[in-house]
Scaffold this motif. Structure first.
Motif, mmCIF file in Angstrom:
data_model
loop_
_atom_site.group_PDB
_atom_site.id
_atom_site.type_symbol
_atom_site.label_atom_id
_atom_site.label_comp_id
_atom_site.label_asym_id
_atom_site.label_seq_id
_atom_site.Cartn_x
_atom_site.Cartn_y
_atom_site.Cartn_z
ATOM 1 N N SER A 157 0.835 -1.196 0.000
ATOM 2 C CA SER A 157 0.000 0.000 0.000
ATOM 3 C C SER A 157 0.874 1.252 0.000
ATOM 4 O O SER A 157 2.088 1.186 0.145
ATOM 5 C CB SER A 157 -0.914 0.005 1.234
ATOM 6 O OG SER A 157 -0.170 0.335 2.393
ATOM 7 N N ASP A 158 0.235 2.394 -0.135
ATOM 8 C CA ASP A 158 0.963 3.661 -0.168
ATOM 9 C C ASP A 158 1.199 4.231 1.228
ATOM 10 O O ASP A 158 1.749 5.325 1.361
ATOM 11 C CB ASP A 158 0.193 4.691 -1.008
ATOM 12 C CG ASP A 158 0.137 4.305 -2.483
ATOM 13 O OD1 ASP A 158 1.083 3.649 -2.947
ATOM 14 O OD2 ASP A 158 -0.865 4.651 -3.146
ATOM 15 N N GLN B 233 6.846 1.686 4.800
ATOM 16 C CA GLN B 233 7.958 1.856 3.863
ATOM 17 C C GLN B 233 9.299 1.363 4.404
ATOM 18 O O GLN B 233 10.160 0.943 3.639
ATOM 19 C CB GLN B 233 8.055 3.324 3.440
ATOM 20 C CG GLN B 233 6.883 3.764 2.574
ATOM 21 C CD GLN B 233 6.965 5.228 2.158
ATOM 22 O OE1 GLN B 233 7.917 5.924 2.513
ATOM 23 N NE2 GLN B 233 5.970 5.698 1.418
#
Length: 218
Positions: free
Chosen positions: A144-145, A150
């Motif tokens: 996902s963003d 991250q």
């Protein structure tokens, strides 16, 4: 000059005040710090219990397990979970990091307590497999963003590759396994073997067991 007889409690609570007020109006701080330390320790224990409950729920229902189910497992209200982890991404990342840390910390302990370095390596690999096969839905979440995900992969490698390397070095030095096995390559191979572990027709642990035995020097 300030005399002890001129000091009266500013406020008396169940945690005991750490402030004293001089009758002349001067407020001075006390030195009691036991209560804050206890509160921090209680908070850490509560957070650990929440993470373990969430991990158990993720095994059954994936990372999208209902928060109410996690709260029920932990024996707390839903609001308690949101106070610790405001978003689902926060909770997923915290569970992931908690379990990575547990896996990393297990390496030196197993090496110290197992009968042989190879036995320690085998036990740690099985823990690593347990970690991998219970992450239902994590791979999709990490694509996902959401910025929270991250750094997870780099964190995973930074913490676990050195632990695996230490176990491999110990077993190699003891003459128990083939020399020169790269930790990252081994972990990558084990990860690939764990793909499809949800299928009843496939036994990932059996395949990983064959790898563990294949590392032995004959």
């Amino acid at each position: 000059m300030l005399h002890m007889r001129n000091l009266v409690p500013l406020e008396h609570t169940e945690h005991r005040s750490v402030f004293l007020r001089d009758v002349t109006g001067v407020t001075v701080a006390g030195t009691e710090s036991g209560a804050p330390r206890k509160q921090r320790a209680d908070s850490r224990r509560n957070e650990t219990a929440l993470l373990e409950a969430a991990a158990a729920a993720f095994v059954v229902s994936g990372v999208n397990a209902p928060v109410r189910d996690i709260a029920a497992r932990a024996g707390v209200g839903v609001g308690t979970i949101y106070r610790h982890f405001p978003t689902r991404a926060d909770l997923i990342v915290a569970v992931y990091r908690h379990q990575v840390e547990a896996c990393a910390e297990a390496g030196p302990v197993l090496l110290a307590e197992s009968a042989t370095p190879h036995a320690a390596l085998a036990s740690w690999i099985h823990l690593f497999v347990d970690f991998l096969v219970t992450k239902h839905g994590l791979a999709e979440a990490m694509r996902s963003d959401d910025a929270a995900f991250q750094t997870l992969h780099a964190y995973f490698l930074d913490r676990l590759v050195p632990v695996c390397a230490e176990l491999l070095d110990a077993a190699s030095t003891a003459g128990e396994i083939i020399p020169g096995m790269d930790a990252l390559v081994l972990m990558h191979g084990i990860g690939n073997l764990c793909i499809g572990a949800d299928s009843p027709a496939y036994d990932a642990r059996l395949m990983v067991g064959l790898v563990i035995e294949g590392l032995r020097l004959r």
